[in-house]
Scaffold this motif. Structure first.
Motif, mmCIF file in Angstrom:
data_model
loop_
_atom_site.group_PDB
_atom_site.id
_atom_site.type_symbol
_atom_site.label_atom_id
_atom_site.label_comp_id
_atom_site.label_asym_id
_atom_site.label_seq_id
_atom_site.Cartn_x
_atom_site.Cartn_y
_atom_site.Cartn_z
ATOM 1 N N ALA A 68 0.827 -1.215 0.000
ATOM 2 C CA ALA A 68 0.000 0.000 0.000
ATOM 3 C C ALA A 68 0.852 1.253 0.000
ATOM 4 O O ALA A 68 0.486 2.263 -0.594
ATOM 5 C CB ALA A 68 -0.929 0.006 1.212
ATOM 6 N N GLY A 69 1.985 1.189 0.660
ATOM 7 C CA GLY A 69 2.792 2.395 0.807
ATOM 8 C C GLY A 69 2.061 3.423 1.654
ATOM 9 O O GLY A 69 1.104 3.115 2.364
ATOM 10 N N ARG A 70 2.503 4.654 1.573
ATOM 11 C CA ARG A 70 1.842 5.722 2.345
ATOM 12 C C ARG A 70 0.542 6.157 1.691
ATOM 13 O O ARG A 70 -0.353 6.682 2.335
ATOM 14 C CB ARG A 70 2.764 6.932 2.491
ATOM 15 N N THR B 27 -5.321 -12.270 -4.142
ATOM 16 C CA THR B 27 -4.660 -13.495 -3.705
ATOM 17 C C THR B 27 -3.316 -13.209 -3.047
ATOM 18 O O THR B 27 -2.694 -12.177 -3.281
ATOM 19 C CB THR B 27 -4.443 -14.462 -4.890
ATOM 20 N N LEU B 28 -2.916 -14.157 -2.219
ATOM 21 C CA LEU B 28 -1.600 -14.151 -1.594
ATOM 22 C C LEU B 28 -0.648 -14.935 -2.478
ATOM 23 O O LEU B 28 -1.083 -15.875 -3.145
ATOM 24 C CB LEU B 28 -1.663 -14.799 -0.208
ATOM 25 N N PRO B 29 0.643 -14.653 -2.508
ATOM 26 C CA PRO B 29 1.262 -13.515 -1.831
ATOM 27 C C PRO B 29 0.776 -12.198 -2.434
ATOM 28 O O PRO B 29 0.331 -12.162 -3.581
ATOM 29 C CB PRO B 29 2.760 -13.726 -2.071
ATOM 30 N N VAL B 30 0.883 -11.139 -1.658
ATOM 31 C CA VAL B 30 0.367 -9.843 -2.051
ATOM 32 C C VAL B 30 1.137 -9.320 -3.267
ATOM 33 O O VAL B 30 2.356 -9.211 -3.245
ATOM 34 C CB VAL B 30 0.482 -8.837 -0.875
ATOM 35 N N ASP B 31 0.391 -9.040 -4.332
ATOM 36 C CA ASP B 31 0.957 -8.370 -5.507
ATOM 37 C C ASP B 31 0.762 -6.872 -5.292
ATOM 38 O O ASP B 31 -0.381 -6.413 -5.179
ATOM 39 C CB ASP B 31 0.232 -8.828 -6.769
ATOM 40 N N PRO B 32 1.840 -6.087 -5.199
ATOM 41 C CA PRO B 32 1.703 -4.674 -4.843
ATOM 42 C C PRO B 32 0.753 -3.880 -5.743
ATOM 43 O O PRO B 32 -0.060 -3.102 -5.237
ATOM 44 C CB PRO B 32 3.130 -4.135 -4.938
ATOM 45 N N ALA B 33 0.812 -4.070 -7.049
ATOM 46 C CA ALA B 33 -0.053 -3.294 -7.947
ATOM 47 C C ALA B 33 -1.521 -3.683 -7.767
ATOM 48 O O ALA B 33 -2.401 -2.817 -7.671
ATOM 49 C CB ALA B 33 0.381 -3.493 -9.394
ATOM 50 N N GLU B 34 -1.799 -4.991 -7.716
ATOM 51 C CA GLU B 34 -3.175 -5.456 -7.554
ATOM 52 C C GLU B 34 -3.736 -5.023 -6.196
ATOM 53 O O GLU B 34 -4.870 -4.552 -6.099
ATOM 54 C CB GLU B 34 -3.212 -6.988 -7.672
ATOM 55 N N PHE B 35 -2.920 -5.162 -5.156
ATOM 56 C CA PHE B 35 -3.383 -4.805 -3.816
ATOM 57 C C PHE B 35 -3.655 -3.305 -3.705
ATOM 58 O O PHE B 35 -4.708 -2.892 -3.214
ATOM 59 C CB PHE B 35 -2.363 -5.226 -2.748
ATOM 60 N N ALA B 36 -2.709 -2.475 -4.157
ATOM 61 C CA ALA B 36 -2.879 -1.019 -4.068
ATOM 62 C C ALA B 36 -4.118 -0.569 -4.834
ATOM 63 O O ALA B 36 -4.868 0.295 -4.374
ATOM 64 C CB ALA B 36 -1.628 -0.312 -4.580
#
Length: 133
Positions: free
Chosen positions: A24-26, A109-118
């Motif tokens: 997610a970052g800031r 899905t896990l593991p967390v994909d940064p682009a998909e999660f954000a």
């Protein structure tokens, strides 16, 4: 001072919670507020934090033990007045039907994909903002 959104992250695994924070970052997208995290390692802690109020989005680990995020999601959707949107972390794409059963608002899905999660988190933050307006 910039507005912030509070994101509750539930997982018994500190590495999973860290993956969520890093993905997610800031700020998960330029058009959403800065994000602050509240981390919970037990279902009881999730309920305590939700009782306090001020949570904008919940991220729940479907693989958590002793109670997975899907069960926690279904419980809070039944028991918490004005429950925040829930982003569910699933172990496998085939578990999407369980995410629907749990009444999650979104799932990745896990593991967390940064682009998909954000992207999923930003979408829920936008929706929360529109509902609150």
């Amino acid at each position: 001072m910039q507005p912030t959104a509070t994101v509750l992250v539930y997982s018994d695994d500190s590495n999973t919670r860290e993956q969520v924070r890093l993905a997610a970052g800031r700020r998960p997208a330029p058009d959403v507020p800065l994000v602050e995290f509240v981390e919970c390692a037990t279902p009881e802690a999730v309920l305590r934090e939700l009782d306090k109020g001020g949570i904008d989005v919940c991220v729940l680990d479907g693989e958590a033990v002793p109670m997975g995020g899907m069960g926690v999601c279904r419980q809070i959707k039944d028991e918490v007045f004005d429950c925040p949107p829930v982003l569910l972390l699933m172990g496998r794409p085939q578990d999407a039907w369980l995410a629907t059963w749990s009444r999650a608002d979104a799932a990745v899905t896990l593991p967390v994909d940064p682009a998909e999660f954000a992207s999923a988190l930003a979408s829920l933050l936008r929706r929360k903002r529109l509902l609150s307006a």
